[in-house]
Write an enzyme that holds these catalytic residues in place. Structure first.
Site, mmCIF file in Angstrom:
data_model
loop_
_atom_site.group_PDB
_atom_site.id
_atom_site.type_symbol
_atom_site.label_atom_id
_atom_site.label_comp_id
_atom_site.label_asym_id
_atom_site.label_seq_id
_atom_site.Cartn_x
_atom_site.Cartn_y
_atom_site.Cartn_z
ATOM 1 N N GLN A 117 -4.650 -4.945 7.001
ATOM 2 C CA GLN A 117 -5.667 -5.861 6.491
ATOM 3 C C GLN A 117 -5.713 -7.184 7.240
ATOM 4 O O GLN A 117 -6.698 -7.909 7.166
ATOM 5 C CB GLN A 117 -5.427 -6.152 4.999
ATOM 6 C CG GLN A 117 -5.608 -4.953 4.102
ATOM 7 C CD GLN A 117 -7.015 -4.397 4.111
ATOM 8 O OE1 GLN A 117 -7.978 -5.108 4.394
ATOM 9 N NE2 GLN A 117 -7.139 -3.123 3.805
ATOM 10 N N LYS A 144 -10.262 -0.397 10.591
ATOM 11 C CA LYS A 144 -10.403 -1.622 9.797
ATOM 12 C C LYS A 144 -10.674 -2.822 10.708
ATOM 13 O O LYS A 144 -10.761 -3.958 10.258
ATOM 14 C CB LYS A 144 -9.148 -1.853 8.961
ATOM 15 C CG LYS A 144 -8.953 -0.770 7.889
ATOM 16 C CD LYS A 144 -8.008 -1.212 6.815
ATOM 17 C CE LYS A 144 -7.430 -0.093 5.985
ATOM 18 N NZ LYS A 144 -8.380 0.682 5.208
ATOM 19 N N ASP A 174 2.893 -4.577 7.848
ATOM 20 C CA ASP A 174 1.681 -3.787 7.690
ATOM 21 C C ASP A 174 0.502 -4.698 8.023
ATOM 22 O O ASP A 174 0.132 -5.574 7.236
ATOM 23 C CB ASP A 174 1.593 -3.275 6.242
ATOM 24 C CG ASP A 174 0.308 -2.482 5.992
ATOM 25 O OD1 ASP A 174 -0.569 -2.458 6.876
ATOM 26 O OD2 ASP A 174 0.203 -1.889 4.904
ATOM 27 N N HIS A 199 0.861 -1.180 0.000
ATOM 28 C CA HIS A 199 0.000 0.000 0.000
ATOM 29 C C HIS A 199 0.900 1.233 0.000
ATOM 30 O O HIS A 199 2.027 1.183 0.507
ATOM 31 C CB HIS A 199 -0.842 -0.051 1.282
ATOM 32 C CG HIS A 199 -1.907 0.995 1.399
ATOM 33 N ND1 HIS A 199 -1.637 2.294 1.753
ATOM 34 C CD2 HIS A 199 -3.258 0.920 1.234
ATOM 35 C CE1 HIS A 199 -2.775 2.978 1.800
ATOM 36 N NE2 HIS A 199 -3.775 2.170 1.488
ATOM 37 N N CYS A 201 -4.820 2.521 -3.579
ATOM 38 C CA CYS A 201 -3.559 3.043 -3.011
ATOM 39 C C CYS A 201 -2.431 2.030 -3.173
ATOM 40 O O CYS A 201 -1.604 1.837 -2.269
ATOM 41 C CB CYS A 201 -3.719 3.434 -1.547
ATOM 42 S SG CYS A 201 -4.851 4.800 -1.306
#
Lengths: 153, 392
Positions: free
Chosen positions: B185, B208, B182, B106, B350
């Site tokens: 998600q 999220k 990261d 991302h 993104c």
């Protein structure tokens, strides 16, 4: 509720499937301007050939959604071969058409009536204002053309 | 605004918020709204306690061994990566150092490193993505040679690919590099254990995870914090200030300048509690089932027309399904779907380098949360059928 038929008129789908004036022109003598919609990744390149204050040729390259592509195609058909004064007038009228008047969304009364007859086939894009998110798609080619003309001025 | 019920399939953009999360934030505003770490009166003490309790709970949720000393609150995953690049990066990297990223990152895990490269001239290398949407690890050792950091997504927000983090962490450490993950998600859709994975940094955001917007966290392995100077300057991050300068606070306070998002921390805590009550393994299993069903239905109903941009097998794959409808731009797909109340995300998500890797400008993306169900998929399929018909 806005209907999809307002957005996806047959003329629009036709110009999306069979875009007019697609391609490139040799630069120079032609001039080229690039436009981006950073939100959706649409990219457009407008090639302009101006001679004696007349837009003698225009080509479009790039990619985007049906609204941005058909708007670009309809734009080329409307401005090709026209005097720059006429081109600028068409741009102004089109941008006026794409201006949202909150009060006019649900009624057919437009506070500043746009001369739809002067727009010809372009009037098919008037449904876009009912989908405000898509206005940027419809105006991408036009803003790029404006940029290209001001580069030349 | 909408006459039809909403079929929400955009959890990868932001997850819907359970009422108890909203209520917990409302309770703070209505009954003990005070600043934290400042005053001595009773509601201020309550607010401070709630804020720090959130840190502990969220830290434990990701398996942090020392949650009170390792979990830094930020404004979200993006700020977490900026903190990492600007604090750890500036202090520990020089122009001869290497950071390894991947093609599927991302922009939040790309741009801060590009900014650091502009500033101090680091070298950035990329792990490629294979044609079947996985990280190409065939030359991993070579890419990691001399690297100081590997920063990689736990799960692609475009492809749904889940990366082998434990394996990558072992390879990074063997090469003498640290590893940042990261988790934007991945964290809300399965079990995350930073100690078990043996990673060094984890960035993630509350919204999220069914929490509020405006808050996230950067978890940092405790032993690394000594090498990380403060990030933003201001109140709350200092030990002392005079007209000659300042000295920074000890511990993680030095990364939290200014009044933090207190209500959001409380909501974040509630969201994590809610996810735990559902059970992370159960959430993963449930979303796995829905994803398999969607992939199967797309392949059955639109074999020629729709191409999934991501793994079509369920191994190491999460509930994010990007697809390309031949001859229909994703914007138009999403527009038709909206008429059915179906919310999907069109665009580059993104992740423009990844789009370029697969020669795409954009995709349409459907993504699942614990509240998704088969009838959502059914409506999506009906709406897709209409889109395909309209555009011929």
């Amino acid at each position: 509720m806005s209907n999809l038929e307002d957005l996806y008129r047959e003329i629009i789908l036709d110009h999306y499937r069979n875009p007019r004036n697609r391609g490139e022109l040799v630069t120079p003598p032609a001039h080229k301007a690039e436009g981006f919609n950073p939100l959706c990744g649409d990219e457009i390149t407008v090639y302009l050939q101006v001679e004696n204050d007349t837009l003698v040729d225009i080509k479009i390259a790039g990619h985007g959604c049906s609204i941005s592509q058909s708007s670009a195609s309809l734009m080329t058909a409307a401005v090709k071969g026209k005097s720059l004064e006429t081109v600028r007038g068409t741009i102004d009228t089109f941008k006026q058409l794409m201006t949202v008047h909150e009060s006019s969304l649900d009624t057919e009364v437009d506070p500043e009536p746009v001369n739809l007859r002067a727009l010809g086939e372009l009037a098919a894009l008037q449904g876009v204002v009912k989908f405000p998110v898509r206005i940027k798609c419809a105006t991408l080619a036009w803003n790029t053309l404006t940029q290209g003309l001001s580069d030349l001025a | 605004m909408h006459e039809r019920p909403i079929v929400y399939l955009d959890t990868a953009a932001t997850a819907l918020t359970p009422r108890i999360v909203i209520e917990s934030m409302q309770r703070y505003y209505e009954t003990y709204h005070s600043n934290v770490h400042r005053a001595v009166y009773v509601t201020a003490a309550e607010a401070t306690e709630a804020y720090e309790a959130a840190r502990l709970a969220i830290g434990r949720f990701i398996g942090a061994p020392h949650p009170a000393d390792e979990l830094i609150f930020t404004h979200g995953t993006t700020e977490s990566f900026n903190l990492l690049a600007k604090s750890w990066g500036r202090a520990n990297l020089t122009s001869s150092d290497v950071v390894v990223l991947t093609e599927m990152e991302h922009h939040a895990n790309l741009v801060p490193w590009f900014q650091l490269r502009d500033e101090i001239g680091i070298e950035i290398r990329f792990i490629k993505v294979t044609d079947d949407f996985r990280l190409d690890l065939s030359n991993l050792d070579e890419l990691l040679r001399g690297a100081k950091l590997l920063s990689v997504t736990g799960m692609s927000n475009v492809l749904g690919t889940i990366n082998p983090i434990a394996e990558l962490a072992a390879a990074a450490h063997a090469a003498g590099a640290l590893i940042a993950v990261d988790g934007a998600q991945s964290v809300a859709h399965g079990v995350t254990n930073v100690a078990g994975l043996d990673i060094d940094f984890l960035a993630f955001g509350a919204h999220k995870m069914m929490g509020p917007t405006g808050i996230g966290a950067l978890w940092v392995r405790r032993s690394i914090l000594d090498s990380m100077p403060p990030f933003l300057g201001g109140g709350g991050m200092i030990a002392d200030v005079s007209l000659n300068g300042f000295s920074a606070a000890d511990g993680i306070a030095k990364y939290e300048a200014g009044t933090p998002p207190i209500a959001e921390a409380i909501g974040f805590h509630t969201a994590v509690h809610y996810l735990e009550s559902l059970g992370m393994e159960d959430i993963a299993a449930y979303e796995h089932e829905l994803t398999a069903s969607l992939l199967n239905q797309l392949a059955t109903q639109f074999p020629e027309r729709i191409r999934v941009i991501g793994p079509t097998t369920m191994e190491m794959r999460g509930g994010v399904v990007s697809f390309d409808v031949e001859g229909v731009h994703p914007h138009d797909v999403a527009q038709v779907l909206d008429q059915f109340g179906v919310c999907v995300r069109p665009g580059h998500h993104c992740a423009k380098p990844l789009m370029k890797r697969f020669s795409l400008a954009a995709t349409a993306r459907a993504s699942f949360g614990p509240y998704s169900n088969e009838s959502d998929i059914e409506m999506l399929m009906t709406a897709l059928d209409d889109a395909v018909r309209l555009f011929g």
